[in-house]
Design a protein around this motif. Structure first.
Motif, PDB file in Angstrom:
ATOM      1  N   MET A  46     -65.568  43.718 -85.141  1.00 21.44           N
ATOM      2  CA  MET A  46     -65.281  43.245 -86.494  1.00 21.44           C
ATOM      3  C   MET A  46     -66.574  43.264 -87.316  1.00 21.44           C
ATOM      4  O   MET A  46     -66.620  43.809 -88.406  1.00 21.44           O
ATOM      5  N   PHE A  47     -67.603  42.616 -86.781  1.00 13.70           N
ATOM      6  CA  PHE A  47     -68.869  42.485 -87.501  1.00 13.70           C
ATOM      7  C   PHE A  47     -70.029  42.601 -86.527  1.00 13.70           C
ATOM      8  O   PHE A  47     -69.903  42.313 -85.347  1.00 13.70           O
ATOM      9  N   SER A  48     -71.172  42.997 -87.105  1.00 11.49           N
ATOM     10  CA  SER A  48     -72.408  42.965 -86.337  1.00 11.49           C
ATOM     11  C   SER A  48     -73.539  42.558 -87.267  1.00 11.49           C
ATOM     12  O   SER A  48     -73.618  43.022 -88.412  1.00 11.49           O
ATOM     13  N   TYR A  49     -74.383  41.672 -86.769  1.00 12.93           N
ATOM     14  CA  TYR A  49     -75.549  41.224 -87.504  1.00 12.93           C
ATOM     15  C   TYR A  49     -76.798  41.567 -86.706  1.00 12.93           C
ATOM     16  O   TYR A  49     -76.878  41.294 -85.517  1.00 12.93           O
ATOM     17  N   LYS A  52     -80.019  38.618 -88.666  1.00  8.69           N
ATOM     18  CA  LYS A  52     -79.327  37.894 -89.730  1.00  8.69           C
ATOM     19  C   LYS A  52     -78.802  38.795 -90.835  1.00  8.69           C
ATOM     20  O   LYS A  52     -78.287  38.298 -91.830  1.00  8.69           O
ATOM     21  N   GLU A  53     -78.919  40.104 -90.664  1.00  8.82           N
ATOM     22  CA  GLU A  53     -78.448  41.011 -91.707  1.00  8.82           C
ATOM     23  C   GLU A  53     -77.181  41.719 -91.232  1.00  8.82           C
ATOM     24  O   GLU A  53     -77.153  42.263 -90.115  1.00  8.82           O
ATOM     25  N   LEU A  54     -76.160  41.762 -92.075  1.00  9.03           N
ATOM     26  CA  LEU A  54     -74.900  42.399 -91.716  1.00  9.03           C
ATOM     27  C   LEU A  54     -75.095  43.910 -91.635  1.00  9.03           C
ATOM     28  O   LEU A  54     -75.509  44.543 -92.601  1.00  9.03           O
ATOM     29  N   ILE A  55     -74.812  44.490 -90.463  1.00  2.20           N
ATOM     30  CA  ILE A  55     -74.987  45.933 -90.314  1.00  2.20           C
ATOM     31  C   ILE A  55     -73.689  46.661 -90.010  1.00  2.20           C
ATOM     32  O   ILE A  55     -73.575  47.856 -90.249  1.00  2.20           O
ATOM     33  N   SER A  65     -64.926  35.740 -92.583  1.00  2.05           N
ATOM     34  CA  SER A  65     -66.300  35.784 -93.092  1.00  2.05           C
ATOM     35  C   SER A  65     -67.261  35.318 -92.010  1.00  2.05           C
ATOM     36  O   SER A  65     -67.190  34.184 -91.531  1.00  2.05           O
ATOM     37  N   PRO A  66     -68.169  36.197 -91.605  1.00  2.00           N
ATOM     38  CA  PRO A  66     -69.187  35.809 -90.634  1.00  2.00           C
ATOM     39  C   PRO A  66     -70.345  35.120 -91.333  1.00  2.00           C
ATOM     40  O   PRO A  66     -70.632  35.395 -92.499  1.00  2.00           O
ATOM     41  N   LYS A  67     -70.984  34.233 -90.595  1.00  2.00           N
ATOM     42  CA  LYS A  67     -72.156  33.548 -91.144  1.00  2.00           C
ATOM     43  C   LYS A  67     -73.219  33.488 -90.047  1.00  2.00           C
ATOM     44  O   LYS A  67     -72.932  33.009 -88.945  1.00  2.00           O
ATOM     45  N   SER A  68     -74.424  33.962 -90.376  1.00  2.00           N
ATOM     46  CA  SER A  68     -75.502  33.942 -89.395  1.00  2.00           C
ATOM     47  C   SER A  68     -76.644  33.089 -89.926  1.00  2.00           C
ATOM     48  O   SER A  68     -77.517  33.600 -90.643  1.00  2.00           O
TER      49      SER A  68
END
Lengths: 116, 112
Positions: A46-49, A52-55, A65-68
């Motif tokens: 779904m997501f990768s950070y 701390k940056e969404l890649i 919504s992901p939050k790092s």
């Protein structure tokens, strides 16, 4: 000594609610992921950070919504939960650096989300 | 559109014999391949990997074979042990820092 931990392990909630799943890794990795394992058992990213940056931001509804807050944490917030969101969600981490041949990802135990 | 396929949902093998788990992929850009093992109620754990510069990688009882022309890889477990009973996922990616595409898994049952 848990490497990648997720809370909660089980989450049962009603349609329309908002919920969060937390993930923490103590491996010092620079990259964290969220995967969804659907009813057909496919693990889909779904997501990768990275630091701390969404890649990686796959085609998932805006309700996710992901939050790092820092490199060791990647939380997943889901708004207005729907029946189709029921699945097992896995968090993972890895150290992605140049020269490394393989991106071995360490997975958490999973969070089974059931939307009623 | 599943780019990585594990067409056998399950496999049953006698203890001591060889287990062969297969994985096919469609994207010729995939160069990095991983196998994961998953026990119930746990997350997948990394097992073994291979890149396209090799056609074989061995780690103890586990060997992965890659046939790039056929877009096929296989995991051999010799000899199989009851503790190997788990779901095995293969995953593929064009590069280590790119996303990995996972198959749907093969459930291996090793009978004592």
């Amino acid at each position: 000594d848990t490497a990648v931990s997720q809370t909660p392990k089980y989450l049962v909630t009603q349609m329309g609610n908002d919920k969060s799943i937390k993930c923490e890794q103590n491996l010092g990795h620079d990259t964290m992921y969220w995967y969804k394992q659907d009813s057909k058992k496919f693990l889909k990213i779904m997501f990768s950070y990275n630091n701390k940056e969404l890649i990686i931001n796959e085609t998932v509804p805006n309700r996710f919504s992901p939050k790092s807050p820092d490199k060791a944490h990647l939380n997943l917030h889901i708004n207005s939960l729907e029946l189709g969101d029921s699945a097992v969600y896995f968090c993972a981490s890895s150290q992605v650096s140049s020269g490394l041949s393989y991106n071995e990802q360490f997975f958490g135990p999973g969070t089974r989300l059931t939307v009623l | 559109d599943q780019q990585v396929k594990q067409n056998s949902p399950s496999l049953s093998v006698q203890e001591g014999r060889i287990s062969i788990l297969n994985c096919d992929y469609t994207n010729s850009m995939f160069d990095y391949f991983l196998w994961y093992k998953k026990y119930p109620a746990e997350g997948p754990t990394f097992l073994i990997s291979i890149s396209s510069i090799k056609d074989k990688n061995e780690d103890g009882r586990f060997t992965v074979f890659l046939n790039k022309s056929a877009k096929h890889l296989s995991l051999h477990i010799v000899p199989s042990q009851p503790g190997d009973s788990a779901v095995y996922f293969c995953a593929a990616s064009p590069a280590p820092w790119n996303k990995f595409y996972f198959g749907s898994g093969t459930k291996l049952n090793v009978k004592p």
